[in-house]
Design a protein around this motif. Structure first.
Motif, PDB file in Angstrom:
ATOM      1  N   THR A  12     -17.183 -31.122  31.922  1.00 32.33           N
ATOM      2  CA  THR A  12     -16.441 -30.162  32.954  1.00 32.33           C
ATOM      3  C   THR A  12     -17.334 -29.926  34.315  1.00 32.33           C
ATOM      4  OG1 THR A  12     -17.710 -28.165  31.847  1.00 32.33           O
ATOM      5  CG2 THR A  12     -15.541 -28.684  31.130  1.00 32.33           C
ATOM      6  N   GLY A  15     -15.674 -31.061  37.236  1.00 34.51           N
ATOM      7  CA  GLY A  15     -14.451 -30.295  37.541  1.00 34.51           C
ATOM      8  C   GLY A  15     -13.333 -30.214  36.311  1.00 34.51           C
ATOM      9  N   LEU A  16     -12.554 -28.967  36.244  1.00 34.01           N
ATOM     10  CA  LEU A  16     -11.686 -28.914  35.200  1.00 34.01           C
ATOM     11  C   LEU A  16     -10.352 -29.889  35.509  1.00 34.01           C
ATOM     12  CD1 LEU A  16     -11.257 -25.250  34.652  1.00 34.01           C
ATOM     13  CD2 LEU A  16     -12.597 -26.711  33.126  1.00 34.01           C
ATOM     14  N   PRO A  17      -9.873 -30.489  34.420  1.00 29.61           N
ATOM     15  CA  PRO A  17      -8.492 -31.095  34.590  1.00 29.61           C
ATOM     16  C   PRO A  17      -7.351 -30.485  35.193  1.00 29.61           C
ATOM     17  CG  PRO A  17      -9.346 -31.556  32.240  1.00 29.61           C
ATOM     18  CD  PRO A  17     -10.030 -30.218  32.845  1.00 29.61           C
ATOM     19  N   LEU A  18      -6.887 -31.136  36.306  1.00 30.29           N
ATOM     20  CA  LEU A  18      -5.824 -30.409  36.792  1.00 30.29           C
ATOM     21  C   LEU A  18      -4.460 -30.703  36.194  1.00 30.29           C
ATOM     22  CD1 LEU A  18      -6.978 -30.798  40.633  1.00 30.29           C
ATOM     23  CD2 LEU A  18      -6.788 -28.741  39.277  1.00 30.29           C
ATOM     24  N   THR A  19      -4.330 -30.142  34.967  1.00 32.50           N
ATOM     25  CA  THR A  19      -3.080 -30.170  34.285  1.00 32.50           C
ATOM     26  C   THR A  19      -2.788 -28.867  33.492  1.00 32.50           C
ATOM     27  OG1 THR A  19      -4.266 -30.596  32.055  1.00 32.50           O
ATOM     28  CG2 THR A  19      -3.743 -32.485  33.402  1.00 32.50           C
ATOM     29  N   PRO A  20      -1.508 -28.665  33.198  1.00 33.75           N
ATOM     30  CA  PRO A  20      -1.242 -27.237  32.915  1.00 33.75           C
ATOM     31  C   PRO A  20      -2.130 -26.540  31.692  1.00 33.75           C
ATOM     32  CG  PRO A  20       0.698 -28.499  33.503  1.00 33.75           C
ATOM     33  CD  PRO A  20      -0.195 -29.321  33.214  1.00 33.75           C
ATOM     34  N   ARG A  21      -2.512 -27.452  30.907  1.00 30.56           N
ATOM     35  CA  ARG A  21      -3.455 -27.338  29.818  1.00 30.56           C
ATOM     36  C   ARG A  21      -4.695 -27.834  29.802  1.00 30.56           C
ATOM     37  NH1 ARG A  21       1.683 -27.002  27.413  1.00 30.56           N
ATOM     38  NH2 ARG A  21       2.401 -25.054  26.249  1.00 30.56           N
ATOM     39  N   PRO A  22      -5.488 -27.099  30.785  1.00 28.15           N
ATOM     40  CA  PRO A  22      -7.007 -28.175  30.890  1.00 28.15           C
ATOM     41  C   PRO A  22      -7.824 -28.036  29.677  1.00 28.15           C
ATOM     42  CG  PRO A  22      -6.942 -25.944  32.293  1.00 28.15           C
ATOM     43  CD  PRO A  22      -5.283 -26.240  31.699  1.00 28.15           C
ATOM     44  N   TYR A  23      -7.899 -26.860  29.000  1.00 26.18           N
ATOM     45  CA  TYR A  23      -8.688 -26.817  27.943  1.00 26.18           C
ATOM     46  C   TYR A  23      -8.176 -27.744  26.669  1.00 26.18           C
ATOM     47  CZ  TYR A  23     -10.138 -22.927  30.875  1.00 26.18           C
ATOM     48  OH  TYR A  23     -10.473 -22.275  32.086  1.00 26.18           O
ATOM     49  N   HIS A  24      -7.072 -27.866  26.564  1.00 28.92           N
ATOM     50  CA  HIS A  24      -6.527 -28.832  25.609  1.00 28.92           C
ATOM     51  C   HIS A  24      -6.913 -30.358  25.983  1.00 28.92           C
ATOM     52  CE1 HIS A  24      -3.794 -25.448  24.425  1.00 28.92           C
ATOM     53  NE2 HIS A  24      -3.525 -26.057  23.720  1.00 28.92           N
ATOM     54  N   MET A  38     -12.242 -23.014  24.165  1.00 23.03           N
ATOM     55  CA  MET A  38     -12.209 -21.771  24.749  1.00 23.03           C
ATOM     56  C   MET A  38     -13.332 -20.784  24.513  1.00 23.03           C
ATOM     57  SD  MET A  38      -8.247 -21.376  25.402  1.00 23.03           S
ATOM     58  CE  MET A  38      -7.622 -21.236  23.917  1.00 23.03           C
ATOM     59  N   ILE A  53     -16.318 -19.434  36.830  1.00 26.37           N
ATOM     60  CA  ILE A  53     -15.282 -20.638  36.798  1.00 26.37           C
ATOM     61  C   ILE A  53     -14.349 -20.103  38.136  1.00 26.37           C
ATOM     62  CG2 ILE A  53     -13.576 -21.949  35.553  1.00 26.37           C
ATOM     63  CD1 ILE A  53     -14.847 -20.904  33.001  1.00 26.37           C
ATOM     64  N   GLY A  54     -14.043 -21.318  38.904  1.00 22.29           N
ATOM     65  CA  GLY A  54     -13.303 -21.086  40.016  1.00 22.29           C
ATOM     66  C   GLY A  54     -13.147 -22.205  40.903  1.00 22.29           C
TER      67      GLY A  54
END
Lengths: 157, 190
Positions: A12, A15-24, A38, A53-54
């Motif tokens: 991470t 960066g976080l993945p830019l998908t609707p469920r990034p933690y998945h 999580m 986080i932001g």
């Protein structure tokens, strides 16, 4: 921190993945459950390993082109008390006591200010000077004229 | 430790900001990009400003975090994702995700500076940038004109990076470790 925390950081830190469920997406990548991802991120936030986080804005692009590292040579017996006061000024983003490196560097108190003009940065420095008063012997402002790199922490994979 | 450094995916100095990090987030190429908005000021629309001002922290940890952000801002989840992707690509954001505190990881974070002659500046700055332990690097107007932060999991790794820079460049690296932190909180209004 164990291996899973480490893997979470390496997965991470850019960066976080830019998908609707990034933690998945991260969970899938690491082969652990999303609940664990999580839970661990929340624990790291609680312990301060994660500051926040932001989004991280590019301050130059937002118009903060006058980033002044104000530096002060403050009497050793007063620097801690005064540093606390300077840190409370709303326009100071970072404030630290650091060692002097004589003769090239006589300053022991560092306070960063971010301004949209040179005049504004200078006005902030004047406010700091007013707080420090006679305890400060010498000061300077170092403006950053170029950002050469800004990646944040990277730990090896 | 080994002195041989593998080239990493580090941008060359002067190549601008870290927009490539954002591209890495949507490397699948499927994240929709927005069309430029003619009402944008400095590349930012009013909604972009709200997003930046409200989410420099506090991005939720939950199933559908972008949906939570979308509900707060009154736009769609897809719009939030596309906005962040676009702002990253445009270099208006340098990053999106968690900000780690090296100190709390048992790691180390040390400010350092060098006095580099103008004729050597580009070469030395580029070399400093190539070290993966160097997190930030700025040119500043002073005799000490190159200021950077070494960040790694251990103080030894940071120190080794500084030693390496010193030996390869031939200029001293002045270390300014923090002796006391009074305040750290950088949130900028867009």
């Amino acid at each position: 921190m164990d291996t899973i925390d480490r893997n979470l950081i390496t997965a991470t830190q850019t960066g976080l993945p830019l998908t609707p469920r990034p933690y998945h997406a991260i969970a899938e990548q690491l082969g652990i459950s999303v609940d664990e991802v999580m839970m661990r991120l929340k624990a790291m936030q609680a312990s301060g390993v994660i500051r926040r986080i932001g989004v991280v804005p590019n301050h130059y692009a937002l118009g903060y082109r006058h980033n002044g590292m104000t530096v002060w040579d403050v009497a050793d017996d007063r620097v801690d008390a005064l540093g606390e006061q300077i840190g409370k000024l709303a326009f100071v983003s970072h404030c630290y006591r650091r060692p002097r490196r004589l003769p090239i560097w006589p300053y022991n108190l560092f306070a960063m200010v971010h301004a949209r003009s040179r005049e504004q940065a200078q006005a902030y420095a004047n406010q700091i000077a007013a707080v420090l008063g006679e305890a400060c012997h010498k000061s300077d402002i170092l403006y950053s004229s170029r950002m050469l790199k800004k990646t944040g922490l990277r730990i090896a994979d | 430790m080994s002195r041989v450094r593998q080239p990493r995916a580090v941008k060359s100095p002067g190549a601008g900001f870290d927009a490539a990090r954002g591209a890495a987030c949507n490397a699948d190429g499927r994240t929709p990009m927005r069309k430029p908005d003619p009402s944008a000021v400095n590349g930012l629309t009013e909604m972009d400003r709200r997003l930046i001002n409200q989410y420099q922290g506090g991005f939720p940890i939950c199933e559908r975090p972008f949906q939570v952000v979308a509900d707060t801002l009154g736009i769609s989840e897809a719009d939030v994702i596309a906005r962040i992707a676009t702002l990253l690509q445009a270099g208006l954001l340098t990053r999106f995700g968690p900000l780690f505190n090296a100190d709390r990881m048992g790691g180390s974070n040390v400010l350092a500076a060098m006095a580099v002659p103008a004729s050597e500046f580009e070469r030395v700055a580029e070399f400093v940038n190539l070290q993966p332990e160097i997190a930030h690097n700025y040119r500043r107007e002073h005799a000490l004109n190159l200021w950077f932060v070494g960040a790694a999991e251990t103080p030894e790794k940071v120190e080794a990076a500084f030693d390496y820079i010193e030996s390869m460049s031939g200029y001293p690296v002045y270390r300014f470790p923090k002796e006391r932190e009074f305040f750290v909180e950088l949130k900028l209004e867009a």
